[in-house]
Design a protein around this motif. Structure first.
Motif, mmCIF file in Angstrom:
data_model
loop_
_atom_site.group_PDB
_atom_site.id
_atom_site.type_symbol
_atom_site.label_atom_id
_atom_site.label_comp_id
_atom_site.label_asym_id
_atom_site.label_seq_id
_atom_site.Cartn_x
_atom_site.Cartn_y
_atom_site.Cartn_z
ATOM 1 N N ILE A 37 6.604 -14.596 -25.098
ATOM 2 C CA ILE A 37 5.891 -14.022 -23.951
ATOM 3 C C ILE A 37 6.840 -13.882 -22.763
ATOM 4 O O ILE A 37 6.883 -12.838 -22.103
ATOM 5 N N CYS A 142 -0.345 -20.437 -18.452
ATOM 6 C CA CYS A 142 0.161 -20.142 -19.795
ATOM 7 C C CYS A 142 -0.964 -20.030 -20.819
ATOM 8 O O CYS A 142 -0.842 -19.297 -21.815
ATOM 9 N N LEU A 145 -2.502 -16.628 -21.658
ATOM 10 C CA LEU A 145 -1.461 -15.801 -22.281
ATOM 11 C C LEU A 145 -1.227 -16.217 -23.732
ATOM 12 O O LEU A 145 -1.039 -15.369 -24.612
ATOM 13 N N ARG A 148 -4.120 -15.070 -25.861
ATOM 14 C CA ARG A 148 -3.948 -13.654 -26.194
ATOM 15 C C ARG A 148 -2.878 -13.475 -27.271
ATOM 16 O O ARG A 148 -3.042 -12.659 -28.191
ATOM 17 N N LYS A 149 -1.812 -14.236 -27.189
ATOM 18 C CA LYS A 149 -0.721 -14.149 -28.159
ATOM 19 C C LYS A 149 -1.205 -14.460 -29.570
ATOM 20 O O LYS A 149 -0.867 -13.756 -30.537
ATOM 21 N N LYS A 152 -5.616 -12.588 -30.082
ATOM 22 C CA LYS A 152 -6.104 -11.310 -29.558
ATOM 23 C C LYS A 152 -6.881 -10.504 -30.589
ATOM 24 O O LYS A 152 -7.879 -9.845 -30.267
#
Length: 358
Positions: A37, A142, A145, A148-149, A152
Motif C-alpha cells: 500500500i 492503516c 486500507l 480494502r487490500k 475488497k
C-alpha cells in the motif's frame, strides 16, 4: 458442559498453542500488504520504515487473545477445522484487531503518563509524545486500507469496514468519558458505577470481546440479530469482569507479572475500586480519599491503598469475582445455540481472563 478435566485442558492448551503459532505466520502477510500500500502511494522510504517499526513494536509482544479469538470462534461456529482460506481471513482480521489494540494502547499511555507497557518503555517515552501521537493515528488509519487490500472483493467487505469503524468510534467514546471523569473538578465525588459501566462497556467490551466474535460470526455466515444481541450481552459481562480485574491488578498486582506500572490512583481514574470505596467510606474517610486520590506522589498512593484495605476492598473484590463468575457461567449456559452462536466461544473467552495475573 465438562471442560475442567485434565485431558481436556491439555488438549485445549495444545490446540491453542498450534493456532497461535499458525496465527503468527500471518503477521508478515499483513506487513507485506501494508508495504505494498505504501509503495503504491509512493511513500518515502524513511516514513515507510518508521511506520513499519511502529506497527511491529506496538502490535507484537502481547498475548494476542483478540486475534486468537477470531480464529477459535470461527472454528467453533463452523464446528470443524478451518480451511486454508478461512484461516487466512480470520487470521488477517485478528491481526487488524491487534493493530487496533496497539494504537489504543499507544494513545492511552500518552494520556495516562504511563511508563511501561509489556515490560518495555512506553512508545512515547522512546520517540516523544508528538511522534507517538501521530503513530497512533497512522496505525488506526492503516486498518481500513488493509481491509480494502485483503477484503475488497469479499462479499463481507462493507460489513467489516463498518464494524471496525463503529467499534473504533465506540471505544474512543469510552476513552473520552474516562478522560473527562479523571478531569472532574470534584474528583472522587463524581465517581459512580453508572459512569464506570459506560467507560467499561465502551472503552473495553466492544473492541476486546464483541469485535472478535462479531468478525467470526460474519465470516461463518451465522450472523443474525439474536446472535448479535447475545454476543453484545456476554461481551459486556466479560468486559466488566475484565476491567474490574484490570483495576484491581493496577492497584494490587505485581509489576513482574503485569509488565507495566499501575497509575490509576495517580491519574485519578474512575475505577471499580474507587467506586466501591466511595460507597463504603464514612464522611471522614471520603474527605481523606478526596485529599489523596489523584495525588502524584507515592505517599498519597500508599495512603489510598491503605484506605482500600481498611475498607475491605480486597474482600469486596473477591466477593464480586465469585458473584460475577456465577453470573457469567449462568449466561453462557443459557445461550440458545439455535441462533447460531456457540457456548464454547464465551467459555473459552472466560478461561482466558479468569484469575489472570496480567
Amino acid at each position: 458442559m465438562k471442560h475442567d478435566e485434565p485431558q481436556d485442558t491439555l488438549k485445549e492448551n495444545s490446540e491453542k498453542a498450534d493456532i497461535k503459532q499458525k496465527l503468527r505466520l500471518f503477521f508478515p502477510v499483513v506487513l507485506e500488504g501494508l508495504e505494498q500500500i505504501l509503495d503504491e502511494l509512493k511513500c518515502l522510504q524513511s516514513i515507510k520504515e518508521n511506520l513499519i517499526l511502529s506497527l511491529q513494536r506496538n502490535t507484537l509482544g502481547g498475548k494476542n487473545n483478540r486475534g486468537l479469538c477470531v480464529v477459535e470462534s470461527l472454528k467453533s461456529l463452523l464446528n470443524r477445522d478451518l480451511r486454508e482460506n478461512e484461516f487466512r481471513e480470520a487470521a488477517i482480521l485478528g491481526w487488524l484487531i491487534e493493530i487496533l489494540q496497539g494504537c489504543f494502547l499507544m494513545a492511552d499511555d500518552i494520556m495516562d503518563n504511563s511508563t511501561k507497557r509489556r515490560g518495555l518503555d512506553c512508545w512515547y517515552r522512546e520517540v516523544g509524545i508528538g511522534r507517538a501521537f501521530n503513530d497512533s493515528q497512522l496505525l488506526e488509519a492503516c486498518i481500513p486500507l488493509l481491509l480494502r487490500k485483503f477484503f475488497k472483493s469479499h462479499p463481507l467487505y462493507l460489513d467489516l469496514l463498518e464494524l471496525f469503524r463503529e467499534v473504533t468510534f465506540l471505544t474512543e467514546l469510552g476513552e473520552q468519558k474516562d478522560l473527562l471523569s479523571s478531569a472532574e473538578a470534584q474528583r472522587v465525588f463524581s465517581f459512580d458505577l453508572k459512569n464506570y459501566d459506560f467507560i467499561v462497556t465502551y472503552k473495553t467490551a466492544f473492541y476486546s470481546f464483541y469485535l472478535p466474535v462479531k468478525c467470526a460470526l460474519l465470516l461463518s455466515g451465522n450472523f443474525n440479530e439474536r446472535a448479535d444481541a447475545t454476543t453484545k450481552r456476554l461481551s459486556k459481562l466479560l468486559g466488566y469482569y475484565f476491567q474490574a480485574q484490570d483495576d484491581y491488578l493496577d492497584c494490587f498486582g505485581n509489576y513482574a507479572s503485569l509488565g507495566k506500572v499501575g497509575m490509576d490512583i495517580e491519574d485519578n481514574k474512575c475505577t471499580w475500586l474507587v467506586c466501591q470505596a466511595k460507597m463504603a467510606a464514612s464522611a471522614e474517610q471520603l474527605m481523606f480519599l478526596e485529599k489523596h486520590y489523584g495525588g502524584r506522589n507515592q505517599d498519597s498512593v500508599f495512603k489510598v491503598k491503605q484506605l482500600y484495605r481498611e475498607l475491605g476492598i480486597p474482600n469486596m473484590y473477591q466477593n464480586f469475582v465469585e458473584a460475577t463468575v456465577e453470573k457469567i457461567m449462568t449466561e453462557i449456559n443459557d445461550i440458545d445455540e439455535d441462533t447460531g452462536i456457540k457456548k464454547i466461544i464465551f467459555y473459552k473467552f472466560f478461561k482466558l481472563i479468569h484469575k489472570r495475573s496480567r
